[in-house]
Design a protein around this motif. Sequence first.
Motif, PDB file in Angstrom:
ATOM      1  N   ALA A 119       4.103  -0.973   8.183  1.00 39.20           N
ATOM      2  CA  ALA A 119       5.492  -1.403   8.346  1.00 39.20           C
ATOM      3  C   ALA A 119       6.334  -0.995   7.143  1.00 39.20           C
ATOM      4  O   ALA A 119       7.504  -0.603   7.281  1.00 39.20           O
ATOM      5  N   ILE A 120       5.759  -1.091   5.956  1.00 45.33           N
ATOM      6  CA  ILE A 120       6.490  -0.696   4.749  1.00 45.33           C
ATOM      7  C   ILE A 120       6.828   0.788   4.794  1.00 45.33           C
ATOM      8  O   ILE A 120       7.958   1.200   4.497  1.00 45.33           O
ATOM      9  N   LEU A 121       5.854   1.610   5.186  1.00 43.34           N
ATOM     10  CA  LEU A 121       6.070   3.051   5.203  1.00 43.34           C
ATOM     11  C   LEU A 121       6.852   3.500   6.437  1.00 43.34           C
ATOM     12  O   LEU A 121       7.692   4.410   6.351  1.00 43.34           O
ATOM     13  N   GLY A 122       6.581   2.862   7.566  1.00 46.17           N
ATOM     14  CA  GLY A 122       7.202   3.320   8.811  1.00 46.17           C
ATOM     15  C   GLY A 122       8.560   2.716   9.093  1.00 46.17           C
ATOM     16  O   GLY A 122       9.434   3.372   9.684  1.00 46.17           O
ATOM     17  N   HIS A 123       8.774   1.461   8.655  1.00 46.49           N
ATOM     18  CA  HIS A 123      10.021   0.767   8.970  1.00 46.49           C
ATOM     19  C   HIS A 123      10.796   0.323   7.731  1.00 46.49           C
ATOM     20  O   HIS A 123      11.863  -0.264   7.859  1.00 46.49           O
ATOM     21  N   ASP A 161      -0.679   0.096  -9.435  1.00 49.41           N
ATOM     22  CA  ASP A 161      -2.123   0.317  -9.467  1.00 49.41           C
ATOM     23  C   ASP A 161      -2.779   0.254  -8.094  1.00 49.41           C
ATOM     24  O   ASP A 161      -3.829   0.865  -7.879  1.00 49.41           O
ATOM     25  N   VAL A 162      -2.184  -0.499  -7.176  1.00 52.76           N
ATOM     26  CA  VAL A 162      -2.846  -0.752  -5.891  1.00 52.76           C
ATOM     27  C   VAL A 162      -1.996  -0.296  -4.706  1.00 52.76           C
ATOM     28  O   VAL A 162      -2.459   0.485  -3.861  1.00 52.76           O
ATOM     29  N   LEU A 163      -0.773  -0.794  -4.620  1.00 52.71           N
ATOM     30  CA  LEU A 163       0.039  -0.505  -3.433  1.00 52.71           C
ATOM     31  C   LEU A 163       0.428   0.966  -3.352  1.00 52.71           C
ATOM     32  O   LEU A 163       0.295   1.588  -2.280  1.00 52.71           O
ATOM     33  N   LYS A 164       0.898   1.546  -4.441  1.00 51.91           N
ATOM     34  CA  LYS A 164       1.332   2.947  -4.385  1.00 51.91           C
ATOM     35  C   LYS A 164       0.173   3.893  -4.095  1.00 51.91           C
ATOM     36  O   LYS A 164       0.312   4.787  -3.243  1.00 51.91           O
ATOM     37  N   PRO A 165      -0.989   3.750  -4.743  1.00 53.13           N
ATOM     38  CA  PRO A 165      -2.105   4.625  -4.355  1.00 53.13           C
ATOM     39  C   PRO A 165      -2.499   4.475  -2.891  1.00 53.13           C
ATOM     40  O   PRO A 165      -2.839   5.466  -2.232  1.00 53.13           O
ATOM     41  N   ALA A 166      -2.438   3.253  -2.381  1.00 54.58           N
ATOM     42  CA  ALA A 166      -2.753   3.057  -0.963  1.00 54.58           C
ATOM     43  C   ALA A 166      -1.715   3.725  -0.080  1.00 54.58           C
ATOM     44  O   ALA A 166      -2.049   4.335   0.946  1.00 54.58           O
ATOM     45  N   ALA A 167      -0.446   3.634  -0.476  1.00 52.20           N
ATOM     46  CA  ALA A 167       0.628   4.294   0.284  1.00 52.20           C
ATOM     47  C   ALA A 167       0.477   5.811   0.231  1.00 52.20           C
ATOM     48  O   ALA A 167       0.647   6.504   1.248  1.00 52.20           O
ATOM     49  N   ASP A 168       0.148   6.343  -0.935  1.00 54.67           N
ATOM     50  CA  ASP A 168      -0.030   7.792  -1.077  1.00 54.67           C
ATOM     51  C   ASP A 168      -1.192   8.290  -0.223  1.00 54.67           C
ATOM     52  O   ASP A 168      -1.109   9.334   0.418  1.00 54.67           O
ATOM     53  N   ALA A 169      -2.266   7.491  -0.202  1.00 52.13           N
ATOM     54  CA  ALA A 169      -3.423   7.882   0.593  1.00 52.13           C
ATOM     55  C   ALA A 169      -3.098   7.842   2.094  1.00 52.13           C
ATOM     56  O   ALA A 169      -3.542   8.705   2.854  1.00 52.13           O
ATOM     57  N   ARG A 170      -2.316   6.861   2.501  1.00 49.02           N
ATOM     58  CA  ARG A 170      -1.939   6.755   3.905  1.00 49.02           C
ATOM     59  C   ARG A 170      -1.046   7.927   4.319  1.00 49.02           C
ATOM     60  O   ARG A 170      -1.119   8.414   5.450  1.00 49.02           O
ATOM     61  N   ALA A 171      -0.191   8.365   3.394  1.00 50.62           N
ATOM     62  CA  ALA A 171       0.751   9.427   3.715  1.00 50.62           C
ATOM     63  C   ALA A 171       0.114  10.810   3.708  1.00 50.62           C
ATOM     64  O   ALA A 171       0.640  11.754   4.297  1.00 50.62           O
ATOM     65  N   SER A 172      -1.025  10.938   3.033  1.00 51.39           N
ATOM     66  CA  SER A 172      -1.638  12.282   2.891  1.00 51.39           C
ATOM     67  C   SER A 172      -2.430  12.686   4.141  1.00 51.39           C
ATOM     68  O   SER A 172      -2.747  11.868   4.977  1.00 51.39           O
TER      69      SER A 172
END
Length: 294
Positions: free
Chosen positions: A155-159, A283-294
Amino acid sequence: MIVVTTPTGQIGSRLVRRLLDQDEEVRVIVRDASRLNGAVRERAEIVVGSHDDPAVLDKALPGADALFWLVPPNPQAASAEEHYLAFARVGSAAVARHDVGHVVGVSSAGHGWPAPAGVLSAAFAMDAELRTSGAAYRALSMPFYMENLLGQLDAILGHGAFSLTCAGDLPLASIATRDIAGIAAGLLTDLSWTGQENLPVFGPDRLTPDGMAEVISQELGRPVAYRRVSLDDYASLLRSRGAGDQAVKDVTEAFAAQDHGIYDADWATATPTPTDFRTWCRDVLKPAADARAS
């Protein structure tokens, strides 16, 4: 010997790594040993099973100096309180039977709250039962986990938004799970403490959900807003996913208690932890977001 339950969870896995890094003797109780990190499988003793099974605890607790206790969530449980108590009754009896001197349990902030608080009340009932073991006990009393937001990453990335049921302009106490593991490791490796106490442990921020959205926006480099969901709408969402009436009640009562300040009294005296929300996002949210986007 330190016995750790839920060693593959967000808290337990971090705790086991910390203890092994300190060359502590560790025994883990795990349902599926294949989910353990390879280094943990090599260095820790493993007891396969669930810690609501007396036979499993009878294998795990002989010779134990301390026990880390966490009840795994079960959204399908008929009652949150009975779920927590089923584990706690078995655990308390086994701790007494094997004369385990110290127990550290993961609980909720807000002990003494005068109204029903669903899942949070279930944690308080667990604490009361574990105290009957006679062991020295620390109930790590936690507020909102920052890691809960990882479940809203789509939801954070898509909406460009995340949602909770609490007011956007009131501070929401929070904590990073790595800090819970750190506090637990300290207690489990220094057994000089005695007695039975609740130990509120909170992150250093006093951010509102709106303020959290600002930090997330800055750290992810994209606009993210906070959207409040009414308890009625959230209850309807749970029912649409197959939740029964008691499960809906357990969750919505907990969220209502959060919104009405169940954490506030503990906030004044809580032990502060090092990870603030911005650091957690980096440390946690941004790496997870980057991994989801890749």
